[in-house]
Design an enzyme around this catalytic site. Structure first.
Site, PDB file in Angstrom:
ATOM      1  N   HIS A  83      78.375  94.088 -60.211  1.00  0.00           N
ATOM      2  CA  HIS A  83      78.511  94.275 -61.654  1.00  0.00           C
ATOM      3  C   HIS A  83      79.031  92.991 -62.332  1.00  0.00           C
ATOM      4  O   HIS A  83      78.284  92.264 -62.972  1.00  0.00           O
ATOM      5  CB  HIS A  83      79.453  95.440 -61.963  1.00  0.00           C
ATOM      6  CG  HIS A  83      78.903  96.789 -61.593  1.00  0.00           C
ATOM      7  ND1 HIS A  83      77.657  97.219 -61.984  1.00  0.00           N
ATOM      8  CD2 HIS A  83      79.442  97.808 -60.883  1.00  0.00           C
ATOM      9  CE1 HIS A  83      77.449  98.446 -61.541  1.00  0.00           C
ATOM     10  NE2 HIS A  83      78.519  98.819 -60.858  1.00  0.00           N
TER      11      HIS A  83
ATOM     12  N   ASP B 297      89.558  93.032 -66.386  1.00  0.00           N
ATOM     13  CA  ASP B 297      90.484  94.124 -66.032  1.00  0.00           C
ATOM     14  C   ASP B 297      90.542  94.310 -64.510  1.00  0.00           C
ATOM     15  O   ASP B 297      90.181  95.357 -64.003  1.00  0.00           O
ATOM     16  CB  ASP B 297      90.056  95.444 -66.723  1.00  0.00           C
ATOM     17  CG  ASP B 297      88.684  95.935 -66.274  1.00  0.00           C
ATOM     18  OD1 ASP B 297      87.877  95.125 -65.746  1.00  0.00           O
ATOM     19  OD2 ASP B 297      88.395  97.140 -66.437  1.00  0.00           O
TER      20      ASP B 297
HETATM   21  C1  BDR Z   1      82.217  97.989 -64.772  1.00  0.00           C
HETATM   22  O1  BDR Z   1      83.250  98.977 -64.766  1.00  0.00           O
HETATM   23  C2  BDR Z   1      84.387  98.480 -64.091  1.00  0.00           C
HETATM   24  O2  BDR Z   1      84.926  99.471 -63.265  1.00  0.00           O
HETATM   25  C3  BDR Z   1      83.912  97.311 -63.294  1.00  0.00           C
HETATM   26  O3  BDR Z   1      84.959  96.362 -63.107  1.00  0.00           O
HETATM   27  C4  BDR Z   1      82.802  96.751 -64.131  1.00  0.00           C
HETATM   28  O4  BDR Z   1      83.292  95.875 -65.113  1.00  0.00           O
HETATM   29  C5  BDR Z   1      80.980  98.540 -64.068  1.00  0.00           C
HETATM   30  O5  BDR Z   1      80.457  99.636 -64.757  1.00  0.00           O
HETATM   31 CA    CA Z   2      85.547  94.857 -64.889  1.00  0.00          CA
END
Ligand code: BDR
Ligand code: CA
Length: 311
Positions: free
Chosen positions: A244, A13
């Site tokens: 992340h 995303d």
């Molecule tokens: C996750 O939340 C999204 O905003 C980031 O892309 C990542 O996948 C981190 O908590």
């Molecule tokens: Ca993400």
């Protein structure tokens, strides 16, 4: 003799850290990217799909892109998107003009079903967003789960606090019913959650030096990460930001970087802990949760792999 590559589908995303994960995945010679599926999350499905097409063109990714879910599994539409982290368009509000690449006609969950029929027990899904597309594939085809080799997902928090509520991480609380459906489907899964992603950090300085030989991509990478870094500085007063989504790619590329424990993950659906990932250790479980990481080696590997690929 050449090593066989792990066949992967990326579910994403974009999202600034998703962009950095796609950059890394495309550079990993151990991974063969069969397709990219998009899902709402950091922005609307329209924006996330456009951003994916744009990033593929910028990074030279030729894999097909499939547009996925625009709402939660229960039919609710998202009330808001985390624009305070990723910008209103999900990609730091930079100009996202796609020259030629278009999304395939097939919808994401159908692609997942078809791809696993063509490659039974061979495909690893790397999910770095809400688990909605995978849950839809499970609900549409009762045999889908038995054909997935593994899901490596960025999401959840086993032994630490969430990043949206005390209990819940963004990708799981973004669609708890989808997470629950996927956790209960019997698919081997690896959780790359906040327990490890909050142990690995990047900074604008590191990215500035990483991109010194990447004339074409440097402005793009620095401008989006500038917004990402600013959001952490403003909200937390942190000078660095956590890695992340790229941590899930790192697991797919080099699982030895992580210490894992086997067991079963479930998702809390009700009450104040909605979206919580509850991990029960069990030698027989088909889930593994990453609980430790060699973060120095992860960052080192990320920087070396990316600089070698995009020089
Ligand atoms: C996750 O939340 C999204 O905003 C980031 O892309 C990542 O996948 C981190 O908590
Ligand atoms: Ca993400």
């Amino acid at each position: 003799m050449s090593r066989s590559r792990r066949k992967v589908v990326l579910d994403t995303d974009p999202g600034i850290d998703d962009a950095m994960a796609l950059l890394y995945l495309h550079a990993c010679d151990s991974l063969e990217l069969l397709g990219v599926t998009t899902v709402f999350g950091n922005a609307s499905i329209d924006d996330c799909t456009t951003n994916t097409l744009f990033l593929c063109e910028q990074f030279g990714v030729i894999a097909p892109v499939y547009r996925g879910a625009d709402r939660l599994l229960n039919g609710e539409t998202p009330e808001e998107y985390p624009d305070f982290v990723h910008g209103k368009n999900g990609l730091a509000d930079i100009d996202v003009t796609v020259a030629e690449k278009t999304a395939e006609d097939q919808e994401a969950s159908h692609f997942l079903i078809k791809a696993t029929k063509a490659n039974p027990n061979e495909i690893t899904i790397i999910a770095i967003a809400r688990l909605t597309n995978i849950a839809l594939a499970i609900n549409k085809d009762p045999t889908f789960a038995s054909r997935v080799k593994e899901i490596i997902f960025m999401g959840g928090a086993a032994n630490c606090e969430g990043n949206v509520t005390t209990w819940a991480e963004a990708n799981i609380i973004g669609d708890p019913e989808a997470a629950s459906t996927v956790f209960n489907a019997g698919i081997p899964m690896v959780m790359v959650g906040l327990d490890v992603t909050m142990q690995t950090w990047l900074s604008l300085d590191i990215l500035d030096s990483m991109t010194s030989g990447m004339a074409q991509l440097k402005p793009l990478l620095l401008s989006i990460n500038n917004v990402y870094a600013n959001s952490y500085k403003t909200r937390q007063n942190w000078d660095e930001f956590p890695v992340h989504d790229s941590s899930a790619i790192a697991y797919a590329h080099n699982p030895k970087l992580f210490g894992t424990e086997r067991g079963q993950i479930t998702c809390t659906l009700n009450g104040e802990a909605r979206g919580r990932t509850v991990f029960e250790p069990a030698a027989s479980g088909n889930h593994r949760v990453c609980l430790s990481v060699n973060s120095t080696a992860l960052v080192d590997g990320y920087l070396k792999t990316v600089t070698a690929a995009y020089r």
